[in-house]
Design a protein around this motif. Structure first.
Motif, mmCIF file in Angstrom:
data_model
loop_
_atom_site.group_PDB
_atom_site.id
_atom_site.type_symbol
_atom_site.label_atom_id
_atom_site.label_comp_id
_atom_site.label_asym_id
_atom_site.label_seq_id
_atom_site.Cartn_x
_atom_site.Cartn_y
_atom_site.Cartn_z
ATOM 1 N N UNK A 72 0.825 -1.214 0.000
ATOM 2 C CA UNK A 72 0.000 0.000 0.000
ATOM 3 C C UNK A 72 0.858 1.262 0.000
ATOM 4 N N UNK A 73 2.044 1.196 0.624
ATOM 5 C CA UNK A 73 2.883 2.393 0.759
ATOM 6 C C UNK A 73 3.348 2.933 -0.591
ATOM 7 N N UNK A 74 3.333 2.075 -1.611
ATOM 8 C CA UNK A 74 3.728 2.546 -2.949
ATOM 9 C C UNK A 74 2.557 2.433 -3.918
ATOM 10 N N UNK A 75 1.367 2.230 -3.382
ATOM 11 C CA UNK A 75 0.158 2.280 -4.195
ATOM 12 C C UNK A 75 -0.064 1.102 -5.109
ATOM 13 N N UNK A 76 0.408 -0.093 -4.716
ATOM 14 C CA UNK A 76 0.202 -1.280 -5.552
ATOM 15 C C UNK A 76 -0.372 -2.400 -4.696
ATOM 16 N N UNK A 77 -0.799 -3.470 -5.358
ATOM 17 C CA UNK A 77 -1.379 -4.615 -4.653
ATOM 18 C C UNK A 77 -0.650 -5.892 -5.058
ATOM 19 N N UNK A 78 -0.552 -6.866 -4.149
ATOM 20 C CA UNK A 78 0.118 -8.126 -4.484
ATOM 21 C C UNK A 78 -0.815 -9.084 -5.219
ATOM 22 N N UNK A 79 -0.209 -10.042 -5.872
ATOM 23 C CA UNK A 79 -0.964 -11.120 -6.500
ATOM 24 C C UNK A 79 -0.750 -12.380 -5.663
ATOM 25 N N UNK A 80 -1.687 -12.644 -4.766
ATOM 26 C CA UNK A 80 -1.543 -13.760 -3.822
ATOM 27 C C UNK A 80 -2.033 -15.039 -4.482
ATOM 28 N N UNK A 81 -1.173 -16.065 -4.481
ATOM 29 C CA UNK A 81 -1.556 -17.344 -5.090
ATOM 30 C C UNK A 81 -1.539 -18.503 -4.094
ATOM 31 N N UNK A 82 -0.766 -18.390 -3.010
ATOM 32 C CA UNK A 82 -0.712 -19.435 -1.991
ATOM 33 C C UNK A 82 -0.719 -18.761 -0.616
ATOM 34 N N UNK A 83 -1.288 -19.447 0.370
ATOM 35 C CA UNK A 83 -1.381 -18.905 1.730
ATOM 36 C C UNK A 83 -0.885 -19.953 2.718
ATOM 37 N N UNK A 84 -0.116 -19.523 3.708
ATOM 38 C CA UNK A 84 0.360 -20.415 4.773
ATOM 39 C C UNK A 84 0.498 -19.605 6.054
ATOM 40 N N UNK A 85 0.504 -20.283 7.194
ATOM 41 C CA UNK A 85 0.597 -19.595 8.482
ATOM 42 C C UNK A 85 2.015 -19.557 9.028
ATOM 43 N N UNK A 86 2.885 -20.432 8.529
ATOM 44 C CA UNK A 86 4.233 -20.522 9.061
ATOM 45 C C UNK A 86 5.266 -20.158 8.004
ATOM 46 N N UNK A 87 6.308 -19.478 8.435
ATOM 47 C CA UNK A 87 7.358 -19.023 7.524
ATOM 48 C C UNK A 87 8.083 -20.178 6.838
ATOM 49 N N UNK A 88 8.430 -21.264 7.551
ATOM 50 C CA UNK A 88 9.073 -22.389 6.841
ATOM 51 C C UNK A 88 8.227 -22.927 5.702
ATOM 52 N N UNK A 89 6.907 -22.941 5.872
ATOM 53 C CA UNK A 89 6.033 -23.418 4.798
ATOM 54 C C UNK A 89 6.095 -22.496 3.590
ATOM 55 N N UNK A 90 6.119 -21.188 3.836
ATOM 56 C CA UNK A 90 6.212 -20.241 2.726
ATOM 57 C C UNK A 90 7.520 -20.409 1.963
ATOM 58 N N UNK A 91 8.620 -20.592 2.696
ATOM 59 C CA UNK A 91 9.912 -20.760 2.037
ATOM 60 C C UNK A 91 9.961 -22.079 1.271
ATOM 61 N N UNK A 92 9.267 -23.105 1.774
ATOM 62 C CA UNK A 92 9.205 -24.367 1.043
ATOM 63 C C UNK A 92 8.497 -24.173 -0.295
ATOM 64 N N UNK A 93 7.433 -23.370 -0.306
ATOM 65 C CA UNK A 93 6.722 -23.076 -1.555
ATOM 66 C C UNK A 93 7.615 -22.323 -2.537
ATOM 67 N N UNK A 94 8.401 -21.384 -1.988
ATOM 68 C CA UNK A 94 9.332 -20.629 -2.834
ATOM 69 C C UNK A 94 10.399 -21.561 -3.398
ATOM 70 N N UNK A 95 10.878 -22.488 -2.593
ATOM 71 C CA UNK A 95 11.992 -23.355 -3.007
ATOM 72 C C UNK A 95 11.648 -24.225 -4.202
ATOM 73 N N UNK A 96 10.364 -24.522 -4.374
ATOM 74 C CA UNK A 96 9.966 -25.361 -5.515
ATOM 75 C C UNK A 96 9.476 -24.517 -6.686
ATOM 76 N N UNK A 97 9.713 -23.183 -6.578
ATOM 77 C CA UNK A 97 9.452 -22.315 -7.705
ATOM 78 C C UNK A 97 8.021 -21.871 -7.884
ATOM 79 N N UNK A 98 7.180 -21.960 -6.846
ATOM 80 C CA UNK A 98 5.778 -21.568 -6.986
ATOM 81 C C UNK A 98 5.570 -20.062 -6.897
ATOM 82 N N UNK A 99 6.572 -19.318 -6.479
ATOM 83 C CA UNK A 99 6.423 -17.877 -6.382
ATOM 84 C C UNK A 99 7.472 -17.274 -5.474
ATOM 85 N N UNK A 100 7.191 -16.060 -5.010
ATOM 86 C CA UNK A 100 8.101 -15.327 -4.130
ATOM 87 C C UNK A 100 7.371 -15.059 -2.815
#
Length: 316
Positions: free
Chosen positions: A212-240
């Motif tokens: 919001x601070x730069x007036x843009x919105x993200x494109x959310x494709x996956x949701x997780x509650x824990x940081x290790x899970x998010x990094x696991x998704x990144x590691x297999x190339x699903x996004x950032x």
């Protein structure tokens, strides 16, 4: 029922086999000592000593009583010591909550301190997201929490223990991997691994504020509650994703990181600091002792608490 003073008197006489020496050992005169022995014999309905002008000896009943009396006195002394240690916080049980990142970056130092300074304290560790820890603190289910306080909880106090910030987690070989940092605007249109709105509300709100601070919105494709899970998704190339910088120490293979850069004010917004939290009215002396030692080690004597959700010390 016989009293402890009666047992102490009996053991002293049984070990000294001399009333005068036993009285001196107990810092009392002989008549009250003899009186305590008489009361004990009356209570047990048994003669415990035979006395002559030259000798004091245990009777058969006295020989049976002596080892039991010693055990009772030893147990009383041990109990008194244990109760005293619990009251002063030297022993007891502390239930400690922590987030996954805090478990890697902050918790080890706290555990080492407890082992070194309070070896008789038992620590029970419970991993949980920040919002759940705040609830557990309010309900008395944990004594201390290592968390990121997203909301105000009446009675919960916190103290900054580690400054942190969000960085960009990328799949290895991503075109944004330049070593020069990434602008928020460069993330627009890329699949973003996002935080849960409930379990990880703190990070969810923080990421949205940054976009919001730069007036843009993200494109959310996956949701997780824990940081290790998010990094696991990144590691297999699903996004950032945007993760705390301290999470880099336990990132899976295939994940690289870039600093988040941007216009003035980005640094003010971009902080995900870790706090130690406790319920101000909690009455666990061991938790209080551990908390005081930990904050003293981190900050010297500058351990000023604040209420959860008060931004007065966050990110400063």
């Amino acid at each position: 029922m016989f009293s402890l003073i009666q047992l102490e008197s009996f053991v002293a006489v049984a070990e000294e086999l001399h009333f005068g020496a036993a009285a001196e050992r107990l810092n009392m005169t002989q008549p009250p000592l003899s009186r305590q022995i008489q009361l004990l014999e009356r209570e047990l309905d048994a003669k415990l000593f035979t006395r002559t002008s030259r000798q004091v000896a245990l009777t058969a009943a006295g020989q049976v009583l002596l080892p039991n009396a010693r055990r009772i006195l030893d147990l009383c002394q041990k109990t008194s010591l244990e109760v005293s240690k619990v009251a002063t916080g030297e022993s007891g049980t502390v239930i400690l909550g922590y987030t996954s990142v805090a478990g890697q970056s902050v918790l080890p130092r706290l555990l080492a301190l407890a082992a070194r300074e309070l070896p008789e304290i038992t620590l029970v560790l419970r991993e949980g997201v920040s919002i759940d820890q705040l609830d557990a603190l309010s309900k008395g289910q944990i004594d201390l929490g290592l968390l990121r306080p997203a909301v105000h909880r009446p009675g919960v106090q916190t103290h900054l223990v580690k400054k942190d910030r969000l960085v960009v987690a990328l799949p290895a070989g991503h075109h944004l991997e330049t070593g020069k940092g990434v602008l928020i605007k460069e993330l627009v249109g890329l699949p973003l691994m996002m935080y849960s709105t409930h379990e990880a509300r703190y990070f969810y709100d923080l990421v949205l504020r940054l976009f919001d601070s730069v007036g843009v919105s993200p494109t959310v494709t996956q949701v997780a509650s824990q940081i290790p899970a998010l990094m696991a998704l990144v590691s297999v190339g699903l996004g950032v994703s945007l993760v705390p910088a301290s999470a880099r120490d336990f990132a899976p293979p295939g994940v690289v990181f870039e600093e988040l850069v941007g216009p003035g004010g980005m640094e003010e917004l971009n902080h995900s600091d870790i706090f130690l939290a406790w319920e101000s009215e909690a009455g666990n002396p061991a938790a209080q002792r551990l908390r005081e030692l930990y904050l003293a080690e981190l900050q010297g004597n500058d351990a000023t608490p604040r209420k959860a959700g008060d931004g007065s010390s966050a990110g400063k």
